[in-house]
Design a protein around this motif. Structure first.
Motif, mmCIF file in Angstrom:
data_model
loop_
_atom_site.group_PDB
_atom_site.id
_atom_site.type_symbol
_atom_site.label_atom_id
_atom_site.label_comp_id
_atom_site.label_asym_id
_atom_site.label_seq_id
_atom_site.Cartn_x
_atom_site.Cartn_y
_atom_site.Cartn_z
ATOM 1 N N ARG A 159 37.817 53.141 29.053
ATOM 2 C CA ARG A 159 37.762 51.700 29.377
ATOM 3 C C ARG A 159 39.002 51.250 30.147
ATOM 4 N N SER A 160 38.794 50.479 31.230
ATOM 5 C CA SER A 160 39.930 49.921 31.967
ATOM 6 C C SER A 160 39.901 48.402 31.806
ATOM 7 N N GLN A 161 40.960 47.774 32.283
ATOM 8 C CA GLN A 161 41.028 46.307 32.199
ATOM 9 C C GLN A 161 40.495 45.660 33.483
ATOM 10 N N ARG A 162 39.925 46.486 34.363
ATOM 11 C CA ARG A 162 39.471 45.968 35.651
ATOM 12 C C ARG A 162 38.492 44.802 35.473
ATOM 13 N N THR A 163 38.773 43.691 36.174
ATOM 14 C CA THR A 163 37.850 42.550 36.124
ATOM 15 C C THR A 163 36.981 42.592 37.370
ATOM 16 N N ASP A 164 35.707 42.494 37.165
ATOM 17 C CA ASP A 164 34.748 42.543 38.269
ATOM 18 C C ASP A 164 34.348 41.102 38.594
ATOM 19 N N ASN A 165 34.837 40.595 39.719
ATOM 20 C CA ASN A 165 34.576 39.191 40.081
ATOM 21 C C ASN A 165 33.450 39.028 41.093
ATOM 22 N N TYR A 166 32.663 40.064 41.275
ATOM 23 C CA TYR A 166 31.607 40.025 42.295
ATOM 24 C C TYR A 166 30.677 38.823 42.090
ATOM 25 N N ALA A 167 30.350 38.155 43.197
ATOM 26 C CA ALA A 167 29.473 36.982 43.080
ATOM 27 C C ALA A 167 28.257 37.047 44.002
ATOM 28 N N GLY A 168 28.121 38.102 44.785
ATOM 29 C CA GLY A 168 26.947 38.226 45.654
ATOM 30 C C GLY A 168 27.198 37.627 47.033
ATOM 31 N N HIS A 169 26.468 38.096 48.003
ATOM 32 C CA HIS A 169 26.565 37.574 49.373
ATOM 33 C C HIS A 169 25.158 37.408 49.919
ATOM 34 N N ASP A 204 35.816 59.894 37.860
ATOM 35 C CA ASP A 204 37.003 60.754 38.040
ATOM 36 C C ASP A 204 36.858 62.041 37.237
ATOM 37 N N LYS A 205 36.376 61.900 36.003
ATOM 38 C CA LYS A 205 36.302 63.060 35.105
ATOM 39 C C LYS A 205 34.992 63.830 35.261
ATOM 40 N N ALA A 206 34.136 63.377 36.170
ATOM 41 C CA ALA A 206 32.814 63.984 36.379
ATOM 42 C C ALA A 206 32.049 64.092 35.062
ATOM 43 N N GLU A 207 32.042 62.971 34.331
ATOM 44 C CA GLU A 207 31.274 62.904 33.086
ATOM 45 C C GLU A 207 30.165 61.866 33.240
ATOM 46 N N CYS A 208 29.082 62.110 32.529
ATOM 47 C CA CYS A 208 27.962 61.162 32.576
ATOM 48 C C CYS A 208 28.091 60.179 31.402
ATOM 49 N N GLY A 243 45.784 52.494 52.949
ATOM 50 C CA GLY A 243 46.032 53.590 51.994
ATOM 51 C C GLY A 243 45.412 53.317 50.642
ATOM 52 N N MET A 244 45.399 52.042 50.230
ATOM 53 C CA MET A 244 44.817 51.714 48.916
ATOM 54 C C MET A 244 43.343 52.121 48.844
ATOM 55 N N GLY A 245 42.724 52.183 50.034
ATOM 56 C CA GLY A 245 41.304 52.506 50.073
ATOM 57 C C GLY A 245 40.964 53.905 49.604
ATOM 58 N N ILE A 246 41.968 54.778 49.577
ATOM 59 C CA ILE A 246 41.642 56.142 49.111
ATOM 60 C C ILE A 246 41.868 56.298 47.605
ATOM 61 N N THR A 247 42.310 55.227 46.940
ATOM 62 C CA THR A 247 42.576 55.337 45.499
ATOM 63 C C THR A 247 41.365 54.863 44.680
ATOM 64 N N ASN A 248 41.442 55.139 43.381
ATOM 65 C CA ASN A 248 40.356 54.653 42.512
ATOM 66 C C ASN A 248 40.649 53.271 41.941
ATOM 67 N N MET A 306 35.888 54.600 47.778
ATOM 68 C CA MET A 306 35.698 56.046 47.951
ATOM 69 C C MET A 306 34.584 56.570 47.040
ATOM 70 N N ARG A 307 34.477 55.979 45.859
ATOM 71 C CA ARG A 307 33.402 56.399 44.936
ATOM 72 C C ARG A 307 32.046 56.087 45.567
ATOM 73 N N HIS A 308 31.881 54.859 46.072
ATOM 74 C CA HIS A 308 30.613 54.538 46.730
ATOM 75 C C HIS A 308 30.388 55.471 47.932
ATOM 76 N N MET A 309 31.461 55.695 48.702
ATOM 77 C CA MET A 309 31.297 56.488 49.927
ATOM 78 C C MET A 309 30.829 57.904 49.593
ATOM 79 N N THR A 310 31.491 58.521 48.633
ATOM 80 C CA THR A 310 31.092 59.897 48.304
ATOM 81 C C THR A 310 29.708 59.898 47.637
ATOM 82 N N ASN A 311 29.425 58.909 46.805
ATOM 83 C CA ASN A 311 28.072 58.814 46.216
ATOM 84 C C ASN A 311 27.012 58.757 47.310
#
Ligand code: TGC
Ligand code: FAD
Length: 406
Positions: A13-23, A60-64, A362-367, A372-377
């Motif tokens: 679990r991370s503390q990341r807040t997802d503020n997505y509101a749609g476009h 990151d951990k390649a776990e489901c 540069g931040m774009g290559i980090t998690n 990058m997760r979407h791109m590789t997916n």
């Protein structure tokens, strides 16, 4: 592998807040019904709560994230447009599409969990199964109590499934199944596999293979650098005795698996928009916050070009998906129309991911960011359910009447 946990352990679990509101640049929401909007908002909230805080860690951990299978059942993500009597959601095709969009906004692997279960496992049983098979499997699949997988691709037959060598030999009240399937989403954890194989007459039949049947194994494929939160494996059949009552009685042709693919490709046409929207959303926010040369990145013409083209392509994809959904609701969406939308929308999302990555520097290559997760997916999404090339050839065949596959 723990299949019983109901939530993610603390270390994921991370503390990341997802503020997505749609476009919604063209007011496509006005084309949606109350039911569509309710379904969308419910899944969006679930993704924010259950997917966004954990997905980078699992990827990151390649776990489901196994605990999500049951939760996806609870939110109605499996077979939203299948009848409720058979474990589905009883909604229309646009509702199904918009649910896939919201799931893939979270992660393509999470959408895959739902696509495979609903469109590739429940749908063939619903469409081609006996009443006994439907009642035995569909409610448990719809609730997430059972996990299913779909075995079509073989090591030597990917784009050309008609060449499959997996086969059934008659043995009285059973068939003996031999062969192997490759690249199968969920196979190592599946309770049942819907497997396509040639019968003694060379006809393609669907059989339901259950975990634990003698001679059946499903080893995991490791080392994937894409769709890492989704588990993928093989299906290996060594003289597996499959009772004839496990054969789907209503289909004996390649049309069986291909019709399931149409259903799943339709969901991907919508789903990919979600991944594109998430990348655009992140890029827009970042470019407004990040300053260089004394002004926000968003104030530079080069960055505005990227952002403007992103929302243009997203808008076109949204309209394409909505129209496809309207046709599907009337039973009029052709498989070639579905191919066009799958191909266009996945490529659109991948292009956006690549541009969004640049905007993040540069931040774009980090998690820290989902790009990058979407791109590789999306590299997987571009390939599975028919590759980018195959869908182009399907359109080419449809408009010229000449098939150029072989
Ligand atoms: P062809 O002669 O064209 O067709 C055979 C029969 O099938 C019918 N048909 C379809 N029906 C419904 N939906 C479709 N999309 C259909 N496409 C064809 C067709 O009318 C015919 O019916 P009938 O009654 O006359 O027999 O077959 P072909 O061998 O020439 O193949 C054409 C081709 C290359 C387009 C097809 O093989 C193809 O689509 N290849 C791509 C393979 C593919 O997509 N594999 C996906 C595997 S599953 C997967 O990737 C799951 S990912 C899971 C996740 O989300 O995690
Ligand atoms: P190939 O068919 O070998 O193609 C390789 C390249 O050649 C591609 O670029 C292709 O476009 C091109 N090509 C092939 N034929 C032609 C042609 N006639 N003309 C021009 N170009 C051509 N399958 C399942 O059955 N069930 C699943 O659950 C499933 N899940 C998957 C999950 C993941 C993560 C991945 C990566 C794949 C999954 N697949 C699944 C398999 C997927 O559908 C295949 O990978 C896909 O259909 C392509 O087959 P292939 O990999 O063998 O590539």
């Amino acid at each position: 592998m723990d299949t019983t946990a109901t939530s993610a352990p603390a270390h994921h679990r991370s503390q990341r807040t997802d503020n997505y509101a749609g476009h919604d640049y063209y007011g496509v929401d006005e084309l949606l019904t109350e039911e569509h909007l309710l379904a969308r908002d419910a899944v969006r909230d679930w993704v924010k709560q259950e997917v966004s805080p954990i997905i980078e860690s699992y990827s990151d951990k390649a776990e489901c994230p196994m605990h999500l299978f049951k939760q996806l059942g609870d939110i109605g993500a499996y077979g939203p447009s299948l009848p409720t009597k058979y474990g589905g959601g009883g909604m229309d095709e646009i509702a199904y599409g918009i649910i896939m969009q919201e799931l893939e906004r979270g992660d393509s692997g999470i959408r895959s969990m739902a696509s495979v279960q609903g469109s590739l496992v429940m749908y063939p049983i619903f469409k081609y199964g006996s009443e006994e098979q439907k009642m035995k499997y569909l409610p448990k699949l719809g609730s997430g109590e059972f996990i299913g997988c779909f075995g079509l691709t073989e090591p030597d037959h990917g784009s050309n499934p008609s060449g499959m060598v997996t086969n059934l030999v008659d043995d009285g009240d059973a068939y003996i199944l031999n062969g192997a399937k490759m690249w199968i989403t969920n196979s190592p954890i599946a309770d049942i596999a819907v497997v396509w194989a040639k019968d003694p007459e060379g006809k393609i039949r669907g059989v339901i293979v259950e975990k634990g049947m003698k001679g059946f194994s499903a080893p995991e494929i490791k080392g994937k650098l894409s769709l890492r939160a989704s588990i993928t494996g093989e299906l290996v059949f060594e003289d597996v005795r499959v009772p004839k009552k496990n054969v789907l009685p209503e289909i004996a042709s390649l049309r069986g698996p291909l019709s399931c693919l149409s259903k799943a490709r339709y969901g991907i046409a919508w789903g990919a928009i979600g991944a594109g929207l998430d990348c655009y959303d992140s890029a827009l926010r970042y470019s407004l916050e990040r300053e260089q040369f004394g002004r926000p990145l968003a104030g530079f013409q080069l960055q505005q070009k990227k952002l403007a083209e992103m929302i243009t392509e997203i808008t076109k994809a949204q309209l394409l998906a909505w129209r496809l959904g309207s046709l599907a609701n009337k039973g009029k969406a052709t498989s070639a129309q579905i191919s066009m939308a799958k191909r266009n929308n996945v490529a659109m999302a991948l292009d956006i991911a690549r541009e969004a990555r640049q905007i993040h520097g540069g931040m774009g290559i980090t998690n820290e960011y989902p790009i990058m997760r979407h791109m590789t997916n999306l590299e997987t999404v571009l390939t599975y359910e028919g590759t980018h090339d195959i869908h182009l050839l399907i359109t080419g065949h449809d408009i010229t009447g000449i098939q150029a596959f072989s």
